[in-house]
Design a protein around this motif. Structure first.
Motif: not given
Ligand SMILES: C[C@H](CCC(=O)NCCS(=O)(=O)O)[C@H]1CC[C@H]2[C@@H]3[C@H](O)C[C@@H]4C[C@H](O)CC[C@]4(C)[C@H]3C[C@H](O)[C@]12C
Length: 324
Positions: A1-2, A19-20, A24, A63-65, A77, A79, A98, A134, A136, A138, A170, A269
């Motif tokens: 979660m974030c 939150d994860y 990465y 690859l910006y978050y 971004g 989840n 994305q 692959p 994400a 978001l 999320n 997480e």
């Molecule tokens: C995991 C991150 C989101 C964290 C989050 O929202 N967690 C909540 C979990 S949940 O809802 O409860 O399931 C997301 C946010 C940004 C994402 C990254 C960014 O989008 C940049 C790239 C995009 C590529 O497609 C995948 C790797 C990646 C490097 C992504 C990895 C991962 O999906 C990240 C880091």
């Protein structure tokens, strides 16, 4: 979660928790104005606004978050699993993958208004960055000092919601998250009065009882309500130190401690990092799960007209100051 949030004092602040259960390999990354972005369907963007944010850099690509550009527009971004839907390419649309969405918007837009104009033509396509990375799933918050919006690419197309709270978590979709706030309108920072019955001698026996019923769990809906309550009632001084400190306190309300959110196989997480960017001054502050000391990187200390990414690996490990 974030959770992502905005905050305004003298300056405008934009940040998030990430939150994860694993990292990465996150780095504070500055993309200068002349770094060449090669879009899969939109050609080259050879000059653009400079930006600073958290990214995983691979194959020379940031690859910006989350990031903020030199004009003070921020984007994060988060989840949105099970609801995000990306499409096939369409003629007459801006077909953006994305993982390209943050550079596409922050590279060209100075304000949310400008971003909204670009969003009218956008089609978020399902091109993955690579086999190893692959898509994400978001959704995004974009904000400047005037306003915030939430952008979701779902089965029906692109949804753009005005976000009057300046908070995003999320699932569920943003309109449902906002609706749920109605359930909590009785919650207050003030001491409650006995409205239950004038025939009973009920009284506030503790401070903080105005917020009884504020959800304390880690679900995304509950974090949305909690972060919204804390942010909307937040009071702080407007100096840089007071503003940044208060911002970290706001997001501290939705911090995740290891052990409380099991995601399988003894994996938990946690809040891997918390960021707070002063969007006016281009200063990106962060803390990590392992390091509570606030560390910062200043966009304007870098050569903004450069062509190469500048990367700062996160400083980890508690920095404890001994007092004797
Ligand atoms: C995991 C991150 C989101 C964290 C989050 O929202 N967690 C909540 C979990 S949940 O809802 O409860 O399931 C997301 C946010 C940004 C994402 C990254 C960014 O989008 C940049 C790239 C995009 C590529 O497609 C995948 C790797 C990646 C490097 C992504 C990895 C991962 O999906 C990240 C880091």
């Amino acid at each position: 979660m974030c959770t992502a949030a905005t905050y305004r004092t003298k300056d405008f602040y934009f940040g998030r928790t990430l939150d994860y259960e694993f990292s990465y390999g996150d780095e504070v990354t500055v993309t200068p104005r002349n770094f060449s972005f090669s879009f899969r369907n939109m050609g080259l963007m050879e000059s653009h606004y400079a930006m600073i944010g958290m990214a995983h850099v691979t194959e020379g690509y940031p690859l910006y978050y989350d990031a903020v550009n030199e004009k003070g527009l921020g984007m994060a971004g988060l989840n949105f699993v099970g609801n995000a839907a990306y499409k096939e390419e369409e003629p007459d649309k801006d077909n953006v993958a994305q993982f390209e969405f943050i550079p596409w918007i922050l590279g060209q837009c100075a304000t949310v208004q400008e971003a909204k104009a670009l969003l009218k033509r956008i089609n978020l396509v399902k091109t993955p960055f690579s086999k190893e990375l692959p898509l994400a799933q978001l959704h995004w918050m974009m904000a400047d000092c005037e306003e915030a919006i939430t952008v979701e690419s779902v089965k029906d197309g692109i949804k753009v919601y005005s976000n009057p709270v300046g908070v995003l978590t999320n699932n569920p979709p943003f309109d449902e998250q906002m609706f749920q706030l109605n359930q909590y309108m009785h919650i207050s920072p003030k001491a409650p009065e006995n409205l239950f019955s004038d025939k009973l001698p009920l009284y506030a026996y503790s401070r903080g009882m105005g917020a009884l019923g504020l959800p304390g769990d880690l679900s995304s809906q509950s974090r949305f309500v909690r972060a919204a309550f804390v942010k909307m009632n937040s009071v702080s001084g407007d100096s840089e130190a007071e503003s940044v400190s208060q911002f970290f306190h706001i997001l501290g309300a939705v911090d995740q401690q290891r052990g409380c959110c099991e995601v399988g196989d003894g994996q938990y997480e946690v809040t891997l990092y918390t960021s707070c960017c002063n969007a006016d001054k281009g200063i990106y502050y962060y803390t990590t799960y392992e390091n509570h000391q606030i560390t910062a990187v200043n966009l304007y200390k870098e050569r903004l007209d450069g062509t190469q990414l500048v990367r700062y690996p996160l400083i980890q490990g508690e920095q404890i100051k001994m007092q004797n």
